[in-house]
Motif scaffolding. Structure first.
Motif, PDB file in Angstrom:
ATOM      1  N   PRO A  83       0.808  -1.234   0.000  1.00  0.00           N
ATOM      2  CA  PRO A  83       0.000   0.000   0.000  1.00  0.00           C
ATOM      3  C   PRO A  83       0.836   1.277   0.000  1.00  0.00           C
ATOM      4  CG  PRO A  83      -0.743  -1.497   1.717  1.00  0.00           C
ATOM      5  CD  PRO A  83       0.499  -2.087   1.139  1.00  0.00           C
ATOM      6  N   GLY A  84       2.141   1.155   0.290  1.00  0.00           N
ATOM      7  CA  GLY A  84       3.017   2.323   0.220  1.00  0.00           C
ATOM      8  C   GLY A  84       3.116   2.883  -1.193  1.00  0.00           C
ATOM      9  N   TRP A  85       2.727   2.087  -2.175  1.00  0.00           N
ATOM     10  CA  TRP A  85       2.706   2.527  -3.570  1.00  0.00           C
ATOM     11  C   TRP A  85       1.283   2.433  -4.060  1.00  0.00           C
ATOM     12  CZ3 TRP A  85       7.303   4.549  -4.214  1.00  0.00           C
ATOM     13  CH2 TRP A  85       8.365   4.025  -3.492  1.00  0.00           C
ATOM     14  N   VAL A  86       0.965   3.227  -5.056  1.00  0.00           N
ATOM     15  CA  VAL A  86      -0.442   3.397  -5.428  1.00  0.00           C
ATOM     16  C   VAL A  86      -1.145   2.093  -5.824  1.00  0.00           C
ATOM     17  CG1 VAL A  86      -0.049   3.985  -7.861  1.00  0.00           C
ATOM     18  CG2 VAL A  86      -1.960   5.036  -6.643  1.00  0.00           C
ATOM     19  N   THR A  87      -0.422   1.160  -6.418  1.00  0.00           N
ATOM     20  CA  THR A  87      -1.078  -0.104  -6.799  1.00  0.00           C
ATOM     21  C   THR A  87      -1.626  -0.828  -5.569  1.00  0.00           C
ATOM     22  OG1 THR A  87       0.446  -0.293  -8.653  1.00  0.00           O
ATOM     23  CG2 THR A  87      -0.781  -2.268  -8.098  1.00  0.00           C
ATOM     24  N   GLY A  88      -0.894  -0.690  -4.458  1.00  0.00           N
ATOM     25  CA  GLY A  88      -1.319  -1.369  -3.233  1.00  0.00           C
ATOM     26  C   GLY A  88      -2.589  -0.789  -2.623  1.00  0.00           C
ATOM     27  N   SER A 124       0.329  -7.715 -14.882  1.00  0.00           N
ATOM     28  CA  SER A 124       1.561  -7.080 -14.428  1.00  0.00           C
ATOM     29  C   SER A 124       1.477  -5.582 -14.653  1.00  0.00           C
ATOM     30  CB  SER A 124       2.719  -7.663 -15.245  1.00  0.00           C
ATOM     31  OG  SER A 124       3.875  -6.871 -15.121  1.00  0.00           O
ATOM     32  N   VAL A 125       2.132  -4.822 -13.775  1.00  0.00           N
ATOM     33  CA  VAL A 125       2.169  -3.366 -13.930  1.00  0.00           C
ATOM     34  C   VAL A 125       3.401  -2.782 -13.248  1.00  0.00           C
ATOM     35  CG1 VAL A 125       0.953  -2.700 -11.789  1.00  0.00           C
ATOM     36  CG2 VAL A 125       0.722  -1.283 -13.835  1.00  0.00           C
ATOM     37  N   GLY A 126       3.749  -1.573 -13.613  1.00  0.00           N
ATOM     38  CA  GLY A 126       4.740  -0.806 -12.856  1.00  0.00           C
ATOM     39  C   GLY A 126       6.038  -0.555 -13.581  1.00  0.00           C
ATOM     40  N   GLU A 127       6.372  -1.401 -14.519  1.00  0.00           N
ATOM     41  CA  GLU A 127       7.612  -1.262 -15.291  1.00  0.00           C
ATOM     42  C   GLU A 127       7.343  -1.952 -16.623  1.00  0.00           C
ATOM     43  OE1 GLU A 127      10.718  -3.539 -13.160  1.00  0.00           O
ATOM     44  OE2 GLU A 127       9.067  -3.790 -11.774  1.00  0.00           O
ATOM     45  N   TRP A 172      -0.410   2.465 -15.936  1.00  0.00           N
ATOM     46  CA  TRP A 172      -0.993   3.644 -15.281  1.00  0.00           C
ATOM     47  C   TRP A 172       0.057   4.190 -14.346  1.00  0.00           C
ATOM     48  CZ3 TRP A 172      -2.846   3.447  -9.915  1.00  0.00           C
ATOM     49  CH2 TRP A 172      -2.639   2.216  -9.308  1.00  0.00           C
ATOM     50  N   GLN A 173      -0.263   5.198 -13.574  1.00  0.00           N
ATOM     51  CA  GLN A 173       0.717   5.780 -12.663  1.00  0.00           C
ATOM     52  C   GLN A 173      -0.015   6.443 -11.503  1.00  0.00           C
ATOM     53  OE1 GLN A 173       1.080   9.982 -15.099  1.00  0.00           O
ATOM     54  NE2 GLN A 173       2.911   8.786 -14.944  1.00  0.00           N
ATOM     55  N   THR A 174       0.748   6.863 -10.498  1.00  0.00           N
ATOM     56  CA  THR A 174       0.169   7.467  -9.297  1.00  0.00           C
ATOM     57  C   THR A 174      -0.857   8.525  -9.681  1.00  0.00           C
ATOM     58  OG1 THR A 174       2.250   7.091  -8.145  1.00  0.00           O
ATOM     59  CG2 THR A 174       0.749   8.691  -7.169  1.00  0.00           C
ATOM     60  N   GLU A 175      -0.503   9.389 -10.603  1.00  0.00           N
ATOM     61  CA  GLU A 175      -1.360  10.519 -10.950  1.00  0.00           C
ATOM     62  C   GLU A 175      -2.658  10.097 -11.627  1.00  0.00           C
ATOM     63  OE1 GLU A 175       1.861  10.311 -11.326  1.00  0.00           O
ATOM     64  OE2 GLU A 175       2.857  12.191 -10.811  1.00  0.00           O
ATOM     65  N   THR A 176      -2.623   9.016 -12.382  1.00  0.00           N
ATOM     66  CA  THR A 176      -3.850   8.616 -13.085  1.00  0.00           C
ATOM     67  C   THR A 176      -4.813   7.874 -12.150  1.00  0.00           C
ATOM     68  OG1 THR A 176      -3.102   6.455 -13.881  1.00  0.00           O
ATOM     69  CG2 THR A 176      -2.559   8.365 -15.261  1.00  0.00           C
ATOM     70  N   ILE A 183      -4.416   1.921 -19.612  1.00  0.00           N
ATOM     71  CA  ILE A 183      -4.121   1.166 -20.839  1.00  0.00           C
ATOM     72  C   ILE A 183      -3.881  -0.279 -20.410  1.00  0.00           C
ATOM     73  CG2 ILE A 183      -2.375   0.843 -22.651  1.00  0.00           C
ATOM     74  CD1 ILE A 183      -1.823   3.864 -22.507  1.00  0.00           C
ATOM     75  N   ALA A 184      -4.454  -1.223 -21.153  1.00  0.00           N
ATOM     76  CA  ALA A 184      -4.300  -2.611 -20.690  1.00  0.00           C
ATOM     77  C   ALA A 184      -4.419  -3.622 -21.828  1.00  0.00           C
ATOM     78  CB  ALA A 184      -5.364  -2.914 -19.634  1.00  0.00           C
ATOM     79  N   ASN A 185      -3.770  -4.744 -21.610  1.00  0.00           N
ATOM     80  CA  ASN A 185      -4.025  -5.945 -22.409  1.00  0.00           C
ATOM     81  C   ASN A 185      -5.149  -6.677 -21.677  1.00  0.00           C
ATOM     82  OD1 ASN A 185      -1.724  -6.360 -24.549  1.00  0.00           O
ATOM     83  ND2 ASN A 185      -0.690  -5.601 -22.726  1.00  0.00           N
ATOM     84  N   TYR A 186      -6.363  -6.566 -22.200  1.00  0.00           N
ATOM     85  CA  TYR A 186      -7.530  -7.122 -21.495  1.00  0.00           C
ATOM     86  C   TYR A 186      -7.545  -8.632 -21.574  1.00  0.00           C
ATOM     87  CZ  TYR A 186      -8.737  -2.315 -21.500  1.00  0.00           C
ATOM     88  OH  TYR A 186      -8.673  -0.981 -21.283  1.00  0.00           O
ATOM     89  N   ALA A 187      -8.293  -9.219 -20.653  1.00  0.00           N
ATOM     90  CA  ALA A 187      -8.350 -10.686 -20.597  1.00  0.00           C
ATOM     91  C   ALA A 187      -8.851 -11.280 -21.910  1.00  0.00           C
ATOM     92  CB  ALA A 187      -9.245 -11.116 -19.444  1.00  0.00           C
ATOM     93  N   SER A 188      -9.765 -10.559 -22.540  1.00  0.00           N
ATOM     94  CA  SER A 188     -10.381 -11.106 -23.756  1.00  0.00           C
ATOM     95  C   SER A 188      -9.596 -10.764 -25.011  1.00  0.00           C
ATOM     96  CB  SER A 188     -11.790 -10.525 -23.906  1.00  0.00           C
ATOM     97  OG  SER A 188     -11.685  -9.118 -24.013  1.00  0.00           O
TER      98      SER A 188
END
Ligand code: AMP
Length: 580
Positions: free
Chosen positions: A265-270, A340-343, A366-370, A375-380
């Motif tokens: 949680p110290g980073w936005v994804t958390g 996966s995200v972050g890098e 994505w990033q902290t600000e967004t 943007i994503a590679n969706y499951a489908s």
């Protein structure tokens, strides 16, 4: 605020089949407003993240459903249903109120991934106060900068972590109370400190969640830039619309899922995806306090039958290092979807996932600000390994030039997003002018360089600035340079990200010594320890190299770009501004 519509064709194209049913028939398109209508909204007419993640489920048969499965670092296990979780958060909200916390106050958390961390987050949000989660590997200076800038009123921490940083207390006049969670160690509270147990002792487990306005602040995450101290990206309760929507369509969360987000949680994804997306979707979420180990991680997936797994490239590369055989030792058949995200996620990692665990990793950006996935590679969707994927419906990213005009497909430029999505940050705390500088020709400029191909897939190229991405965590070179300069031997410091096969980049510092100091292995070690002592391991340089002097511009600015080019043996580029 005006929202872009999420159109039905877009959903059909990107979203996962089982969810589509709900959108067939009468509805021709989906808008953010319609997504919003799937949430309850506060009975008082406002919107509150905690209400959407907890209270609203108590009116349904999710009341007795497990919200959080917690596994401690020593293997302890606790589970909390949505009702139990809500009651714990209510006690915290009442306890914080008794400490004098009011709507809008900042409550920061410097605590491991223990249940109290999550109870604090939701208790604070229920109260209408603002959470500020901090990474536990920060040192005293890194924590101080963030508490000072936010004027946090309360810090929730553990005795051991507090011990590490408590020298900063005298510099923080706004900090009224330090709450010590004694789950793991005993503590005798000093003046201005209270024990967690005493905060919640005797507090009612009922609390009427404050009717926050959608535009009231909810969460602050500090993020690093090229210059200056870390800046507090401030988010609002309205962001829950984005967390909920992306939880449903990108994480593809379904009622029966067991979801695991490995981020802290110290980073936005958390927070966005470790807390808000799963719980607003009413999904069971696994929280693991312990650190990384391939065996332990696979063991957790098998033990708890994790179905949806959201992790990061550095972790995936470490799993790759541990080898396919390590994965094959465990029954990972419960998994149905991994992200996966972050890098940047290397194409090999996508393919490796398929071989080792039977599923490819779907990258998203994505990033902290967004505040939420853009943007994503969706499951489908067909994955293009190496690409971050395509925009979330209703989100309008583009590649723009220096004037903010869109460039042709295939061309490199700044990755930008058209403002107006629900989870967008609303400001940098106390730094309005810096916030304003993020916009160009009506676009929010993300700080990333990228390109878009003919089919609308986005491909990451690199950062536009000197910010370092180490193991998915952004580190600002200025913060590290400033800390090193406080050492008596250091005359100048320049800090860069050095490529690393696992962490993507590691923090490397170049140091010029003051007259009278000699380079030595001992001094190098001392400087590293000095930086760790101030900033913590997450930020301090992994490597230090001595130089007789720094390459500087004529105006005296250290040219990090040149330090990096020299480190990598690359052409030095334009050196016309270099000092003679
Ligand atoms: P943070 O604000 O700490 O979450 O970091 C966000 C930054 O991490 C982005 O601006 C990118 O530089 C990087 N990042 C995030 N996701 C990706 C991705 N899928 N591919 C490449 N870089 C990413």
């Amino acid at each position: 605020m005006e929202y872009k519509p999420i159109t039905k064709p877009a959903i059909e194209q990107f979203a996962v089949e089982p969810n589509l049913g709900e959108y067939d028939g009468a509805r021709q398109s989906i808008t953010w407003e319609q997504i919003r209508s799937e949430l309850d909204g506060h009975p008082g007419g406002g919107l509150n993240i905690a209400y959407e993640c907890l209270d609203r489920h108590l009116k349904t048969n999710r009341r007795d459903k497990v919200a959080m499965i917690w596994e401690g670092k020593d293997g302890e296990q606790e589970t909390y249903t949505f009702e139990q979780f809500t009651k714990e958060a209510n006690r915290v909200a009442n306890g914080l109120r008794a400490l004098g916390v009011e709507k809008g106050d900042r409550v920061f958390m410097f605590i491991d991934r223990v249940p109290e961390c999550y109870f604090t987050a939701f208790g604070t949000l229920k109260l209408g106060a603002v959470i500020g989660p901090l990474f536990c590997a920060f040192g005293p200076d890194a924590v101080k900068d963030r508490l000072e800038d936010s004027a946090a009123k309360v810090l929730v921490t553990s005795p051991a972590l507090w011990e590490k940083i408590k020298e900063i207390r005298g510099d923080l006049p706004a900090l009224k109370t330090v709450v010590l969670v004694t789950r793991r160690e005993e503590a005798k509270p000093a003046a201005g400190e209270v024990l967690w147990d005493d905060v919640i002792a005797g507090q009612s487990d009922e609390f009427e969640t404050v009717n926050t306005d959608p535009e009231d602040y909810s969460v602050m995450h500090y993020t690093s830039g090229t210059t200056g101290k870390p800046k507090g990206a401030a988010h609002v309760h309205n962001a829950i619309i984005g967390h909920y929507a992306t939880g449903k369509y990108v994480l593809d969360l379904h009622e029966e899922d067991i979801y695991w987000c490995t981020a802290d949680p110290g980073w936005v994804t958390g927070t966005s995806y470790g807390m808000f997306a799963p719980w607003s979707n009413g999904v069971t979420s696994l929280i693991h306090e312990g650190g990384f180990s391939a065996n332990a991680w696979y063991g957790l997936i098998a033990k708890y039958k994790v179905t949806v797994w959201y992790t990061a490239p550095t972790a995936i590369r470490m799993l790759m290092k541990a080898g396919e055989a390590a994965a094959k030792k465990h029954d990972l058949s419960s998994l149905r979807y991994t992200m996966s995200v972050g890098e940047p996620l290397n194409p090999e990692a996508v393919v490796w996932g398929e071989r080792a665990i039977g599923l490819p990793f779907h990258d998203n950006w994505w990033q902290t600000e967004t505040g939420a996935i853009m943007i994503a590679n969706y499951a489908s969707m067909e994955i293009r390994p190496g690409s971050m994927g395509r925009p979330f419906p209703g989100i309008e990213p583009a590649i723009v030039d220096d004037e903010g005009n869109e460039v042709a497909p295939g061309e490199e430029g700044d990755l930008a997003v058209r403002p107006g999505w629900p989870s967008m940050f609303r400001t940098y705390w106390n730094r309005e002018e810096l916030y304003d500088s993020c916009f160009r020709n009506g676009w929010y400029i993300t700080g990333d360089r990228a390109r878009m191909d003919e089919d609308g897939y986005f491909w990451f190229i690199g950062r536009a600035d000197d910010v370092i991405n180490t193991a998915g965590h952004l580190v600002g070179p200025f913060e590290v340079e400033s800390a090193l300069l406080e050492h008596e031997a250091v005359a100048e410091a320049g800090v860069i990200g050095k490529p690393d096969p696992v962490a993507m980049e590691v923090v490397k510092a170049f140091v010029a010594l003051k007259d009278g100091y000699e380079e030595s292995e001992e001094l190098r070690r001392e400087l590293r320890q000095f930086a760790i002592g101030k900033l913590g391991k997450a930020v301090a340089p992994r490597e230090i190299e001595f130089l007789p002097g720094m390459p500087k511009t004529r105006s005296g600015k250290i040219m990090r770009r040149l330090l990096k080019a020299r480190e990598l043996g690359l052409p030095e580029g334009d050196t016309s501004t270099l000092e003679d």
